[in-house]
Design an enzyme around this catalytic site. Sequence first.
Site, PDB file in Angstrom:
ATOM      1  N   GLU A  60       0.846  -1.201   0.000  1.00  0.00           N
ATOM      2  CA  GLU A  60       0.000   0.000   0.000  1.00  0.00           C
ATOM      3  C   GLU A  60       0.876   1.243   0.000  1.00  0.00           C
ATOM      4  O   GLU A  60       1.573   1.521   0.978  1.00  0.00           O
ATOM      5  CB  GLU A  60      -0.908  -0.006   1.234  1.00  0.00           C
ATOM      6  CG  GLU A  60      -1.755   1.249   1.383  1.00  0.00           C
ATOM      7  CD  GLU A  60      -2.523   1.313   2.703  1.00  0.00           C
ATOM      8  OE1 GLU A  60      -2.847   2.438   3.131  1.00  0.00           O
ATOM      9  OE2 GLU A  60      -2.780   0.260   3.313  1.00  0.00           O
ATOM     10  N   ARG A  92       0.130  10.370   0.332  1.00  0.00           N
ATOM     11  CA  ARG A  92       0.426  11.473   1.253  1.00  0.00           C
ATOM     12  C   ARG A  92       1.547  12.368   0.757  1.00  0.00           C
ATOM     13  O   ARG A  92       1.827  13.397   1.365  1.00  0.00           O
ATOM     14  CB  ARG A  92       0.834  10.930   2.629  1.00  0.00           C
ATOM     15  CG  ARG A  92      -0.199  10.075   3.312  1.00  0.00           C
ATOM     16  CD  ARG A  92       0.304   9.671   4.687  1.00  0.00           C
ATOM     17  NE  ARG A  92      -0.344   8.465   5.177  1.00  0.00           N
ATOM     18  CZ  ARG A  92       0.012   7.813   6.266  1.00  0.00           C
ATOM     19  NH1 ARG A  92       1.045   8.255   6.985  1.00  0.00           N
ATOM     20  NH2 ARG A  92      -0.631   6.740   6.656  1.00  0.00           N
ATOM     21  N   LYS A 151     -11.112  -1.744   6.108  1.00  0.00           N
ATOM     22  CA  LYS A 151      -9.937  -1.411   6.902  1.00  0.00           C
ATOM     23  C   LYS A 151     -10.435  -0.922   8.261  1.00  0.00           C
ATOM     24  O   LYS A 151     -11.350  -0.096   8.338  1.00  0.00           O
ATOM     25  CB  LYS A 151      -9.144  -0.291   6.211  1.00  0.00           C
ATOM     26  CG  LYS A 151      -8.039   0.327   7.054  1.00  0.00           C
ATOM     27  CD  LYS A 151      -7.308   1.398   6.252  1.00  0.00           C
ATOM     28  CE  LYS A 151      -6.268   2.113   7.085  1.00  0.00           C
ATOM     29  NZ  LYS A 151      -5.412   2.994   6.284  1.00  0.00           N
TER      30      LYS A 151
END
Length: 204
Positions: free
Chosen positions: A38, A42, A126
Amino acid sequence: MTSVLDLAPVVPVVVLHDAADAVPLARALVAGGLPAIEVTLRTPAALDAIRAIAAEVPGAVVGAGTVVSAAGVGDAVAAGARFLVSPGWTDSLLGAMTASGVPFLPGVATASEVVALLERGVGEMKFFPAEASGGTAFLKSLAGPLPGARFCPTGGISLASAPDYLALPNVGCVGGTWMLPADALAARDWGRVESLAREAAALR
């Protein structure tokens, strides 16, 4: 594609500031037995990193994390992301992820959010931030009343705590960063990353 939850016991959560590090890092993780990677959206380097891993690391299943907008969904899939992960969800974000055609894990932290996703036909999620939101005790309490939900807990999980999560019937995998220590990344010590990845991959 096999469910994201079933690719490996641990999904490394990667924050890359230099896209040039993406391929050697991904190769080290894959060699260590962690193919699902993943890459969080950001940093400005994230999309280029996803693009590079998708093109140059055939053993990797690269996904995009910190997906918080429909635009982010489109950009990530266009770059080659094969799954999407969000820290939370809204109806519009869920709609964009569903329409993307790739698997996704919307973030939840409450029972109501889980029920709302199950109502919409989404059973894989998640759990974030895991440790701050009740950890294994919370997930254990959901297993009885909400057996249709499966989780990838992420947030504050370590090598020591990961086995407790992985032992739960409603947990498919965990997300973590402990196999990506800052000093190893700064030194580009891919051998150490591979070794830590192998240790994580052996948890199940």
